[in-house]
Design a protein around this motif. Structure first.
Motif, PDB file in Angstrom:
ATOM      1  N   LYS A  61       0.860  -1.309   0.221  1.00  0.00           N
ATOM      2  CA  LYS A  61       0.081  -0.114  -0.020  1.00  0.00           C
ATOM      3  C   LYS A  61       0.803   1.318   0.170  1.00  0.00           C
ATOM      4  O   LYS A  61       2.239   1.098   0.170  1.00  0.00           O
ATOM      5  N   THR A  62       0.411   2.277  -0.184  1.00  0.00           N
ATOM      6  CA  THR A  62       0.915   3.521   0.144  1.00  0.00           C
ATOM      7  C   THR A  62       0.515   4.257   1.121  1.00  0.00           C
ATOM      8  O   THR A  62      -0.691   5.103   1.363  1.00  0.00           O
ATOM      9  N   PRO A  63       1.352   4.370   2.292  1.00  0.00           N
ATOM     10  CA  PRO A  63       0.886   4.732   3.707  1.00  0.00           C
ATOM     11  C   PRO A  63       0.722   6.348   3.602  1.00  0.00           C
ATOM     12  O   PRO A  63       1.427   6.852   2.903  1.00  0.00           O
ATOM     13  N   LEU A  64      -0.261   6.876   4.379  1.00  0.00           N
ATOM     14  CA  LEU A  64      -0.302   8.411   4.567  1.00  0.00           C
ATOM     15  C   LEU A  64       0.663   8.967   5.618  1.00  0.00           C
ATOM     16  O   LEU A  64       0.815   9.959   5.593  1.00  0.00           O
ATOM     17  N   HIS A  65       1.227   8.061   6.551  1.00  0.00           N
ATOM     18  CA  HIS A  65       1.949   8.320   7.816  1.00  0.00           C
ATOM     19  C   HIS A  65       2.585   7.131   8.058  1.00  0.00           C
ATOM     20  O   HIS A  65       2.366   6.009   7.665  1.00  0.00           O
ATOM     21  N   GLY A  66       3.481   7.256   9.096  1.00  0.00           N
ATOM     22  CA  GLY A  66       4.151   6.249   9.810  1.00  0.00           C
ATOM     23  C   GLY A  66       3.290   5.573  10.727  1.00  0.00           C
ATOM     24  O   GLY A  66       2.288   6.084  11.074  1.00  0.00           O
TER      25      GLY A  66
END
Length: 217
Positions: free
Chosen positions: A44-49
């Motif tokens: 996936k492409t995470p929005l944050h850590g």
């Protein structure tokens, strides 16, 4: 299953060896369920850590890790005493309610609703969320023989209070991440409201067309 156990018990080393072929695999994750979420979101492409926290209350240990990605699929995994509770239960319910309350409270405090008659619902708050909720609880009560659902009533309030406190503090201390999460939840809420409004319009139009009243009326 060996990898799952290593994720759930950070620092634990599990070595699996096939002596017939000398194949050997070792699992060890010092980051625990934080690394579990990273593993689940690797495509996936995470929005944050990853946001991770743990605490204990009334002899019940609670560990939670979560991360939002840029999609809209909800991926929640819950465990009680290392047992995969695939049907959720009280610990997962407690986490869900806390998350929804935290996001709503944050949006209200920061005046992000901006006059919109909006409320963040549970589905809005969990769109694109990957989370792992793990509890260690003495004498757990499970529903059914398969232990697929935790029924211990105390787990809900304990997980809810810990998650609410930790998440509220995290969002206040990390405004950039909080803004991304709030924006995603608000986008989902507005899309849900727009879809509901359009559905109501179609239904009203259908009722008018099917009625025997003259068109002018």
């Amino acid at each position: 299953r060996m990898r799952e156990l290593a994720f759930l018990n950070k620092g634990l080393t599990i070595a699996l060896k096939d002596e017939r072929s000398d194949k050997e695999t070792t699992f060890k994750f010092d980051g625990g369920i934080k690394e579990f979420v990273e593993h689940l979101n690797k495509s996936k492409t995470p929005l944050h850590g990853v946001i991770a926290f743990e605490d204990e209350k009334d002899h019940v240990g609670v560990e939670v890790a979560l991360q939002y990605a840029d999609d809209f699929t909800e991926r929640l995994f819950s465990f009680a005493n290392n047992i995969n509770t695939v049907d959720g239960g009280t610990h997962l319910s407690g986490f869900k309610s806390a998350l929804t309350r935290v996001v709503n409270q944050y949006c209200k405090t920061k005046n992000l609703f901006k006059g919109d008659n909006l409320t963040i619902e549970g589905d809005d708050a969990r769109a694109g969320l990957t989370a792992v909720v793990s509890v260690k609880i003495p004498q757990p009560q499970f529903e059914g023989q398969t232990k697929a659902k935790l029924g211990s009533p105390e787990a809900e309030s304990i997980v809810s209070s810990i998650a609410y406190e930790k998440l509220s503090r995290f969002l206040e201390e990390h405004p950039a991440i909080a803004g991304k999460i709030a924006d995603k939840c608000l986008t989902e809420a507005r899309a849900r409201e727009r879809a509901r409004h359009e559905r109501d319009l179609v239904r009203r139009k259908g009722l008018l067309e099917s009625s025997a009243l003259p068109g002018k009326l």
